[in-house]
Design a protein around this motif. Structure first.
Motif, PDB file in Angstrom:
ATOM      1  N   ARG A 110     -11.262  32.113  48.789  1.00  0.00           N
ATOM      2  CA  ARG A 110     -12.296  31.120  49.084  1.00  0.00           C
ATOM      3  C   ARG A 110     -11.742  29.710  49.228  1.00  0.00           C
ATOM      4  NH1 ARG A 110     -15.865  34.145  51.373  1.00  0.00           N
ATOM      5  NH2 ARG A 110     -16.347  35.975  50.105  1.00  0.00           N
ATOM      6  N   LYS A 111     -10.594  29.444  48.592  1.00  0.00           N
ATOM      7  CA  LYS A 111     -10.052  28.094  48.649  1.00  0.00           C
ATOM      8  C   LYS A 111      -8.569  28.119  48.322  1.00  0.00           C
ATOM      9  CE  LYS A 111     -10.392  23.544  48.941  1.00  0.00           C
ATOM     10  NZ  LYS A 111     -10.670  22.871  50.228  1.00  0.00           N
ATOM     11  N   ILE A 112      -7.795  27.372  49.103  1.00  0.00           N
ATOM     12  CA  ILE A 112      -6.383  27.153  48.806  1.00  0.00           C
ATOM     13  C   ILE A 112      -6.198  25.651  48.650  1.00  0.00           C
ATOM     14  CG2 ILE A 112      -4.004  27.445  49.578  1.00  0.00           C
ATOM     15  CD1 ILE A 112      -4.897  29.774  51.294  1.00  0.00           C
ATOM     16  N   ASN A 113      -5.812  25.234  47.474  1.00  0.00           N
ATOM     17  CA  ASN A 113      -5.632  23.822  47.172  1.00  0.00           C
ATOM     18  C   ASN A 113      -4.149  23.503  47.034  1.00  0.00           C
ATOM     19  OD1 ASN A 113      -8.459  23.015  46.863  1.00  0.00           O
ATOM     20  ND2 ASN A 113      -8.437  24.327  45.055  1.00  0.00           N
ATOM     21  N   ILE A 114      -3.727  22.427  47.655  1.00  0.00           N
ATOM     22  CA  ILE A 114      -2.374  21.917  47.472  1.00  0.00           C
ATOM     23  C   ILE A 114      -2.482  20.571  46.769  1.00  0.00           C
ATOM     24  CG2 ILE A 114      -0.268  21.150  48.615  1.00  0.00           C
ATOM     25  CD1 ILE A 114      -0.819  23.133  50.817  1.00  0.00           C
ATOM     26  N   VAL A 115      -1.891  20.472  45.594  1.00  0.00           N
ATOM     27  CA  VAL A 115      -1.989  19.274  44.761  1.00  0.00           C
ATOM     28  C   VAL A 115      -0.642  18.555  44.768  1.00  0.00           C
ATOM     29  CG1 VAL A 115      -2.478  18.390  42.448  1.00  0.00           C
ATOM     30  CG2 VAL A 115      -3.693  20.408  43.301  1.00  0.00           C
ATOM     31  N   GLY A 116      -0.671  17.254  45.031  1.00  0.00           N
ATOM     32  CA  GLY A 116       0.551  16.458  44.997  1.00  0.00           C
ATOM     33  C   GLY A 116       1.018  16.006  46.361  1.00  0.00           C
ATOM     34  N   ASN A 117       0.332  16.400  47.430  1.00  0.00           N
ATOM     35  CA  ASN A 117       0.747  15.999  48.783  1.00  0.00           C
ATOM     36  C   ASN A 117       0.218  14.610  49.102  1.00  0.00           C
ATOM     37  OD1 ASN A 117      -1.861  17.499  48.798  1.00  0.00           O
ATOM     38  ND2 ASN A 117      -1.897  16.849  50.940  1.00  0.00           N
ATOM     39  N   GLU A 118       1.086  13.770  49.613  1.00  0.00           N
ATOM     40  CA  GLU A 118       0.727  12.426  50.043  1.00  0.00           C
ATOM     41  C   GLU A 118       1.204  12.152  51.466  1.00  0.00           C
ATOM     42  OE1 GLU A 118       2.285   9.685  47.228  1.00  0.00           O
ATOM     43  OE2 GLU A 118       1.030  10.389  45.561  1.00  0.00           O
ATOM     44  N   ALA A 119       2.365  12.677  51.823  1.00  0.00           N
ATOM     45  CA  ALA A 119       2.948  12.396  53.135  1.00  0.00           C
ATOM     46  C   ALA A 119       2.232  13.143  54.256  1.00  0.00           C
ATOM     47  CB  ALA A 119       4.433  12.752  53.138  1.00  0.00           C
ATOM     48  N   PHE A 120       1.660  14.299  53.936  1.00  0.00           N
ATOM     49  CA  PHE A 120       1.033  15.127  54.962  1.00  0.00           C
ATOM     50  C   PHE A 120      -0.356  15.548  54.512  1.00  0.00           C
ATOM     51  CE2 PHE A 120       5.631  15.916  55.022  1.00  0.00           C
ATOM     52  CZ  PHE A 120       5.937  15.445  56.289  1.00  0.00           C
ATOM     53  N   LYS A 121      -1.228  15.726  55.488  1.00  0.00           N
ATOM     54  CA  LYS A 121      -2.578  16.185  55.187  1.00  0.00           C
ATOM     55  C   LYS A 121      -2.550  17.654  54.770  1.00  0.00           C
ATOM     56  CE  LYS A 121      -4.821  13.037  58.455  1.00  0.00           C
ATOM     57  NZ  LYS A 121      -5.695  12.928  59.660  1.00  0.00           N
ATOM     58  N   GLU A 122      -3.496  18.027  53.912  1.00  0.00           N
ATOM     59  CA  GLU A 122      -3.537  19.399  53.412  1.00  0.00           C
ATOM     60  C   GLU A 122      -3.741  20.395  54.543  1.00  0.00           C
ATOM     61  OE1 GLU A 122      -5.380  21.117  49.448  1.00  0.00           O
ATOM     62  OE2 GLU A 122      -6.933  20.996  50.989  1.00  0.00           O
ATOM     63  N   LYS A 123      -4.558  20.050  55.539  1.00  0.00           N
ATOM     64  CA  LYS A 123      -4.811  21.000  56.628  1.00  0.00           C
ATOM     65  C   LYS A 123      -3.545  21.254  57.440  1.00  0.00           C
ATOM     66  CE  LYS A 123      -6.417  17.647  60.093  1.00  0.00           C
ATOM     67  NZ  LYS A 123      -7.518  17.302  61.032  1.00  0.00           N
ATOM     68  N   ASP A 124      -2.665  20.234  57.552  1.00  0.00           N
ATOM     69  CA  ASP A 124      -1.405  20.436  58.256  1.00  0.00           C
ATOM     70  C   ASP A 124      -0.482  21.351  57.469  1.00  0.00           C
ATOM     71  OD1 ASP A 124      -2.247  18.761  60.301  1.00  0.00           O
ATOM     72  OD2 ASP A 124      -1.413  16.981  59.341  1.00  0.00           O
ATOM     73  N   LEU A 125      -0.472  21.214  56.156  1.00  0.00           N
ATOM     74  CA  LEU A 125       0.369  22.065  55.316  1.00  0.00           C
ATOM     75  C   LEU A 125      -0.140  23.504  55.342  1.00  0.00           C
ATOM     76  CD1 LEU A 125       0.882  19.718  52.236  1.00  0.00           C
ATOM     77  CD2 LEU A 125       2.407  20.047  54.180  1.00  0.00           C
ATOM     78  N   LEU A 126      -1.463  23.663  55.310  1.00  0.00           N
ATOM     79  CA  LEU A 126      -2.030  25.011  55.296  1.00  0.00           C
ATOM     80  C   LEU A 126      -1.824  25.726  56.628  1.00  0.00           C
ATOM     81  CD1 LEU A 126      -5.381  24.462  53.333  1.00  0.00           C
ATOM     82  CD2 LEU A 126      -3.259  25.494  52.514  1.00  0.00           C
ATOM     83  N   SER A 127      -1.552  24.970  57.691  1.00  0.00           N
ATOM     84  CA  SER A 127      -1.291  25.619  58.978  1.00  0.00           C
ATOM     85  C   SER A 127      -0.008  26.435  58.947  1.00  0.00           C
ATOM     86  CB  SER A 127      -1.207  24.567  60.090  1.00  0.00           C
ATOM     87  OG  SER A 127      -0.076  23.723  59.892  1.00  0.00           O
ATOM     88  N   ALA A 128       0.870  26.156  57.959  1.00  0.00           N
ATOM     89  CA  ALA A 128       2.106  26.925  57.816  1.00  0.00           C
ATOM     90  C   ALA A 128       1.887  28.204  57.017  1.00  0.00           C
ATOM     91  CB  ALA A 128       3.179  26.073  57.136  1.00  0.00           C
ATOM     92  N   PHE A 129       0.701  28.379  56.459  1.00  0.00           N
ATOM     93  CA  PHE A 129       0.401  29.539  55.625  1.00  0.00           C
ATOM     94  C   PHE A 129      -0.107  30.695  56.488  1.00  0.00           C
ATOM     95  CE2 PHE A 129       1.236  26.799  52.341  1.00  0.00           C
ATOM     96  CZ  PHE A 129       0.838  27.221  51.095  1.00  0.00           C
ATOM     97  N   VAL A 130       0.225  31.897  56.066  1.00  0.00           N
ATOM     98  CA  VAL A 130      -0.385  33.097  56.635  1.00  0.00           C
ATOM     99  C   VAL A 130      -1.721  33.355  55.954  1.00  0.00           C
ATOM    100  CG1 VAL A 130      -0.173  35.597  56.903  1.00  0.00           C
ATOM    101  CG2 VAL A 130       1.801  34.124  57.339  1.00  0.00           C
ATOM    102  N   LEU A 131      -1.742  33.217  54.633  1.00  0.00           N
ATOM    103  CA  LEU A 131      -2.993  33.368  53.887  1.00  0.00           C
ATOM    104  C   LEU A 131      -3.953  32.258  54.279  1.00  0.00           C
ATOM    105  CD1 LEU A 131      -1.665  34.264  50.312  1.00  0.00           C
ATOM    106  CD2 LEU A 131      -2.611  35.821  52.018  1.00  0.00           C
ATOM    107  N   ARG A 132      -5.232  32.587  54.349  1.00  0.00           N
ATOM    108  CA  ARG A 132      -6.223  31.606  54.724  1.00  0.00           C
ATOM    109  C   ARG A 132      -7.596  32.054  54.233  1.00  0.00           C
ATOM    110  NH1 ARG A 132      -5.015  30.007  59.241  1.00  0.00           N
ATOM    111  NH2 ARG A 132      -2.996  31.049  59.346  1.00  0.00           N
TER     112      ARG A 132
END
Length: 760
Positions: free
Chosen positions: A178-200
């Motif tokens: 239901r949710k994937i959270n990335i904590v600690g990111n400042e340089a990149f938006k979370e949606k950009d980081l999640l685009s590298a994930f297979v899980l969604r």
């Protein structure tokens, strides 16, 4: 298993107590209590034979040995007048295993998994194995996100000391992310980081791809992709502090939290070279894809190391070692690299071994090799050889290995392993429309006749529209330098009376053609052909005036000497599974002067492949064609260009686009343009299977005629849809479903098309 050994140990201890008696000579041995087990089996495992002296030590060893077989749950030794009596109680055997309620998996596959866990029909029943099998079964469901699964196991005693085992499965609902959270990111938006994930989280296609179902292996891969994302953007000190996976009490929703530390972004300060520099430093620096002032990228660093290694490999240094040592300056947030180069010994190729070619002759493969025996090893020649063998299109897979020769330091072997595919085919093409029904065509071809690499194609098409009888032959090595030679003999009968989309006329063409192909380099070739043909024309009722004028001018029978010249460039990375590169082709045909028909046609097509990712490939294709007459003559109407169908603009009936007559029949034209945009990707869940490939596409195209077209017939036509290509065990299958985008009144549509071939 530990419980079983404890029971056996206890039995041995008890036996030791019960056998605290005088030893005796065994005169005979009898076995009691066996039902399924043969007495001979007991004798084989029993360490005591007739004539032996049985004492306490041998008695304990006998009981232990029989327990260790797993066949018995109780063993006793008794003696009577020198006769050793072995009294056993057998463990029950598994008579049947039933699984009820399983829908997620095939029952046969589940039973195979239980067998791997030690539980199968006809085996000895063991409670510990049953517990292990139950856990294994549950693990299978957990891997599919079925965290609410409940498995109830019951054993039923049967006659002859057997049991039946029943697994009652309540699969429950599949848990979703239901949710994937990335904590600690400042340089990149979370949606950009999640685009590298297979899980969604659940989306439009996740019901099919299963990417919204948690998997520990997938999460580990995604975390590594996240690390790569940062390292390729200069964050050398990036780290993943922790990852937590939680599930709601109802076992339906999964939440993933990833805690990261980005660290500062590093730039490259300088690049140094050290070690044994066999090549000029300037040449080596051109191979390094990082420069002073660039943001650090691990991807470009790895590419640089590979380029240097491959370049040394071209000079015979097959075991060159290149290491990039970093020097970190945390205050300035800079990193410098020293490339240490150890070329090792120069090696040459001793032997080239070819395996897997049960049908194809060795010489067919060896003549494609650009690396030769006795020559210095070359990485580029090895890669070129593999690509050329791949392009033969005789094999499903081509693998090349270069192991070192044992007990030598300067020799390697080249092992080429191929996996052959069926190169002979009886092809069937089919299309369906409401007006024409099913349209069939067929041919018989052998791309690798008798394993010689020569091509023979016999087409016998007796369809109601096209009747084709042709024989084609091509020798790709007509000369040892790679010049190809071949010929075509054909008879083509076209009857358009049953096609409501094409103008009504019939042609009967008989001809022959000779071809020669000359390779210019590894990727380019030129082919020249010269032929002769006769065409008999029969016009139907309501034929267009221009067709009537043509027959009145040239007659119902025309002769032609067609000269063809073509140039082709093939720069694809693979003909089996193309992901990058391009193909280009220029084709020109001209009717030679001195006969009835003098005309020319020129066409150009270009296909370009670009890898969008490891999974998706973008394919762009464009085609242009132009034709006209010369010496005061016109382009024959039966030489016109046509468009529409599964090889040009899908969603529209074959050859139906462009100008049409008053009966809405296509006239064709002297100008043709077609464009295709296609995204290719593997079947979800079958990424490593190269027999199936899916695609989404956007097609566009049309033809223009010299006579012009009515307003509703003019302009490009577009369509979009999906397609699948499957190299099935029965032959290649291509299916497309297209939706016309800007169709106009009078357009002939054909949304579903497929092609199927039977291979032998």
């Amino acid at each position: 298993m530990k419980v079983k050994y404890l029971v056996a140990l206890a039995a041995v201890l008890c036996a030791s107590v019960s056998w605290a008696r005088e030893p005796f000579v065994v005169k005979d041995i009898r076995v009691e209590g066996i039902q399924r087990t043969e007495a001979g089996t007991v004798f084989n495992y029993l360490p005591v034979k007739v004539g032996d002296v049985l004492d306490d030590e041998k008695a304990a060893a006998s009981i232990k040995a029989l327990y260790a077989t797993g066949f018995f749950k109780d063993v006793r030794l008794e003696s009577e007048n020198g006769v050793l009596l072995v009294v056993v109680e057998e463990r029950p055997a598994i008579a049947q295993i039933t699984i009820v309620g399983a829908k997620e998996f095939e029952k046969d596959k589940l039973k195979e998994g239980l067998k791997q866990a030690g539980l199968a029909e006809s085996r000895i029943f063991d409670r510990s194995m049953l517990d292990k099998a139950e856990q294994e079964l549950k693990q299978q469901y957990l891997s599919r996100g079925k965290y609410a699964v409940k498995i109830t196991t019951t054993t039923t005693p049967l006659d002859r000391n057997r049991v039946g085992i029943n697994f009652q499965v309540d699969e429950g609902k599949t848990a979703k992310i239901r949710k994937i959270n990335i904590v600690g990111n400042e340089a990149f938006k979370e949606k950009d980081l999640l685009s590298a994930f297979v899980l969604r989280t659940p989306g439009l296609l996740t019901w099919f791809t299963k990417e919204d179902q948690y998997s520990k292996q997938k999460l580990s891969a995604d975390l590594e992709s996240l690390r790569t994302y940062y390292l390729n953007r200069g964050h050398l000190e990036f780290s993943i502090e922790s990852s937590q996976v939680s599930i709601t009490p109802d076992m339906q929703d999964i939440y993933i939290t990833v805690n990261i530390v980005e660290g500062p972004q590093y730039k490259v300060s300088d690049i140094k070279l050290a070690g044994e520099l066999l090549l000029p430093e300037e040449e080596l620096r051109k191979l390094i894809k990082l420069g002073s002032g660039d943001v650090f990228s691990r991807e470009r660093l790895t590419e640089s190391v590979k380029l240097i290694t491959d370049r040394l490999g071209d000079d015979g240094y097959a075991f060159a070692n290149v290491n990039a040592s970093p020097q970190l300056d945390k205050e300035k947030q800079q990193v410098g690299f020293t490339f240490f180069i150890d070329p090792g010994r120069r090696v040459y190729v001793r032997r080239i071994h070819i395996t897997g070619n049960n049908r194809t002759r060795d010489e067919v493969i060896r003549r494609e090799m650009r690396q030769f025996e006795g020559g210095w090893y070359s990485t580029s020649k090895i890669n070129r050889s593999k690509l050329r063998i791949d392009r033969l299109n005789y094999f499903l897979a081509v693998d090349v290995e270069t192991p070192a020769v044992p007990n030598t330091t300067d020799q390697i072997d080249v092992n080429v392993q191929v996996k052959e595919k069926a190169t002979g085919a009886v092809m069937f093409g089919a299309g369906y429309s409401n007006m024409e029904g099913i349209i069939l065509s067929g041919s018989v071809a052998q791309d690798n006749i008798f394993g010689t690499g020569k091509f023979v194609n016999l087409m016998v098409n007796t369809g109601r529209v096209n009747k084709v009888y042709s024989l084609s032959y091509t020798d790709p090595y007509f000369t040892r330098h790679g010049v190809t030679g071949g010929f075509d003999i054909y008879k083509r009968v076209l009857n358009t009376s049953s096609l409501q989309s094409v103008m009504n006329f019939n042609t009967d063409t008989t001809g022959a053609n000779f071809r020669v192909g000359i390779p210019l380099n590894e990727n380019d070739s030129v082919q020249v052909g010269l032929g002769a043909e006769n065409t008999v024309i029969e016009l139907g009722p309501n034929s267009p005036q221009r067709n009537i004028d043509f027959v009145n001018k040239f007659g119902e029978s025309t002769n032609n000497i067609p000269l063809t010249v073509s140039w082709r460039r093939d720069g694809r990375d693979s003909a089996i599974w193309t992901t990058s590169g391009h193909t280009q082709r220029v084709f020109a045909e001209a009717g030679m002067p001195g006969v009835d028909l003098t005309y020319y046609k020129v066409s150009y097509d270009h296909s370009w492949y670009y890898p969008l990712s490891d999974t998706f490939t973008l394919m762009l294709k464009g085609e242009l064609g132009y034709g006209d007459g010369y010496n005061g003559k016109e382009l024959p109407f039966f030489k016109n260009f046509f468009a529409g169908g599964n090889t040009s603009v899908r969603g529209y009936r074959i050859s139906s686009l462009g100008p049409r007559d008053d009966n809405n029949r296509a006239l064709g034209g002297n100008i043709r343009t077609v464009g295709n945009v296609e995204i290719l990707f593997p079947m979800p869940g079958m990424k490593n299977d190269r027999s199936v490939r899916l695609s989404t596409f956007l097609d566009g195209g049309t033809v223009w005629g010299s006579g012009g077209a009515r307003p509703e017939q003019e302009g490009m036509r577009y369509s979009a849809g999906i397609a699948v290509t499957w190299i099935s065990p029965m032959g290649p299958l291509k299916v497309s479903v297209a939706q016309p985008i800007n169709n106009q009144p009078g357009d002939n549509l054909q949304r579903f098309q497929f092609q199927f071939g039977q291979q032998f």
